[in-house]
Design an enzyme around this catalytic site. Structure first.
Site, PDB file in Angstrom:
ATOM      1  N   ILE A  44      -4.246  -2.028  -5.680  1.00  0.00           N
ATOM      2  CA  ILE A  44      -3.262  -1.554  -4.687  1.00  0.00           C
ATOM      3  C   ILE A  44      -3.999  -0.759  -3.616  1.00  0.00           C
ATOM      4  O   ILE A  44      -4.775   0.157  -3.927  1.00  0.00           O
ATOM      5  CB  ILE A  44      -2.187  -0.674  -5.352  1.00  0.00           C
ATOM      6  CG1 ILE A  44      -1.488  -1.434  -6.480  1.00  0.00           C
ATOM      7  CG2 ILE A  44      -1.169  -0.206  -4.319  1.00  0.00           C
ATOM      8  CD1 ILE A  44      -0.470  -0.608  -7.236  1.00  0.00           C
ATOM      9  N   ASP A  95       4.169   6.040 -10.257  1.00  0.00           N
ATOM     10  CA  ASP A  95       4.604   5.264 -11.424  1.00  0.00           C
ATOM     11  C   ASP A  95       5.652   4.220 -11.039  1.00  0.00           C
ATOM     12  O   ASP A  95       5.645   3.095 -11.559  1.00  0.00           O
ATOM     13  CB  ASP A  95       5.173   6.196 -12.496  1.00  0.00           C
ATOM     14  CG  ASP A  95       4.103   7.073 -13.133  1.00  0.00           C
ATOM     15  OD1 ASP A  95       2.904   6.770 -12.955  1.00  0.00           O
ATOM     16  OD2 ASP A  95       4.471   8.058 -13.816  1.00  0.00           O
ATOM     17  N   GLU A 136      -4.538   1.667 -10.749  1.00  0.00           N
ATOM     18  CA  GLU A 136      -3.852   0.730  -9.863  1.00  0.00           C
ATOM     19  C   GLU A 136      -4.483  -0.662  -9.891  1.00  0.00           C
ATOM     20  O   GLU A 136      -4.252  -1.476  -9.000  1.00  0.00           O
ATOM     21  CB  GLU A 136      -3.848   1.266  -8.424  1.00  0.00           C
ATOM     22  CG  GLU A 136      -5.209   1.316  -7.754  1.00  0.00           C
ATOM     23  CD  GLU A 136      -5.958   2.630  -7.990  1.00  0.00           C
ATOM     24  OE1 GLU A 136      -6.761   2.997  -7.123  1.00  0.00           O
ATOM     25  OE2 GLU A 136      -5.724   3.273  -9.027  1.00  0.00           O
TER      26      GLU A 136
END
Length: 354
Positions: A235, A251, A277
């Site tokens: 990410i 989260d 991530e």
């Protein structure tokens, strides 16, 4: 006779208990296609039915009384009609031609096996234990055996029937209870195994499960000569989400990205969260010329997806992805090559695939 039938019962229960343990270990180490599993189950239970014939009661060297029908019921439950057919055919052939040869007793015994198989596939559902259905199949096979005993045994058939019938029914009911117990035990172990291999936040496979899946996929690819691709995903600027909106928001982003991954990839593909991530996807039966298009579709899906934060606001996120394909890339370099491609995507500006 009673001693021989008790011996049959002991062999039956021991085989079911320890066989289930060995079968579970075998399936984990050497996963097979569904039809291969059905054939193997049918063969094993057919051979087991032959073994039961050797530990049964016989009269006049031609007539045998044993529990050979029960493995047929079990095979239909575990593997369906194909497994039941294979086990029934093996037991039938052996009874006809190898257990004292072809005679009236062996012919009637073969007919009894066919009748048991037919009632089994009509009444027993694969992998669904129903006491009424099992009970009817057991009762029908018992009635068929009683008729066979009455026809073949010239001397004292009612004594033989009186000893065989209750013990056969008890053994059949005990087999049902053992199958039920083994199924519940397997379900409990499966739930615990899945919990140990699942990421608590996203519900995806964790790093431990990912490593195991990679090993299994490489073995499967070698065996069936089919390619697969590995996609590594990260990410973009995820740390800013935690720093700006807090860890609950981070989260929420991770959990929603997991949903996007599930929607993008096929059920047969393996999706895992490696940590933080970072995510990884094993794309089944996917060559190098296709994986970039699949990764690009994922990138677009993430970019167009609004991520809802706990405070009700929405956030736009992007990902970077890198891929490598086996066997184009050797197995020991596959993860490194995918990681290198991911690093290249991030270094070239993020929100892209390589």
């Amino acid at each position: 006779m009673l001693e021989s039938l008790f011996y049959n019962f002991t062999i039956l229960t021991t085989f079911l208990f320890f066989g289930n343990i060995v079968w579970g270990i075998w399936q984990q180490k050497y996963p097979k296609k569904e039809w291969e599993t059905e054939v193997l189950l049918g063969f094993i239970l057919g051979v087991f039915g032959i073994i039961l014939m050797y530990s049964g009661f016989y009269s006049g060297q031609t007539a045998y009384v044993d529990f050979r029908q029960l493995p047929i019921l079990v095979s239909v439950y575990m593997g369906g009609w194909l497994s039941g057919l294979i086990s029934a055919v093996l037991i039938l052939i052996y009874r006809l031609f190898f257990l004292n040869g072809l005679n009236l007793a062996s012919i009637l015994g073969a007919v009894n096996i066919l009748i048991t198989f037919l009632f089994s596939i009509l009444l027993i559902q694969r992998r669904k234990l129903s006491f009424p259905r099992w009970g009817w199949a057991l009762a029908c096979s018992a009635c068929s055996s009683v008729i066979l005993i009455y026809v073949i045994f010239q001397e004292r058939p009612w004594i033989t029937i009186g000893m065989f019938t209750p013990l056969y029914l008890i053994s059949g009911l005990f087999t049902f209870m053992m199958l039920q117990y083994l199924r519940k035990s397997d379900d409990s172990l499966r739930i615990m195994r899945e919990a140990a291999n699942r990421d608590f936040l996203t519900g995806l496979s964790n790093l431990r499960a990912f490593e195991f899946m990679m090993e299994q996929k490489i073995l499967s690819s070698k065996r069936y000569n089919t390619p697969f691709s590995l996609v590594m995903i990260d990410i973009d600027h995820f740390k800013k989400v935690n720093d700006t909106y807090g860890h609950p928001a981070g989260d929420a982003v991770l959990a929603q990205l997991a949903d996007v991954l599930r929607d993008t990839f096929r059920p047969g593909d393996h999706i895992a969260r490696k940590g933080g991530e970072e995510f990884a996807v094993i794309v089944d039966n996917c060559a190098a010329d296709k994986v970039l298009g699949i990764a690009e579709r994922l990138r677009q899906n993430v970019e167009s997806n609004p991520f809802l934060l706990p405070d009700g606001s929405e956030l736009k996120m992007t990902i970077s992805a890198g891929s490598a394909t086996y066997p184009d890339v050797p197995e020991h370099d596959l993860i490194d090559k995918a990681d290198q491609a991911l690093y290249r995507a991030k270094s070239e500006g993020r929100n892209r695939v390589c």
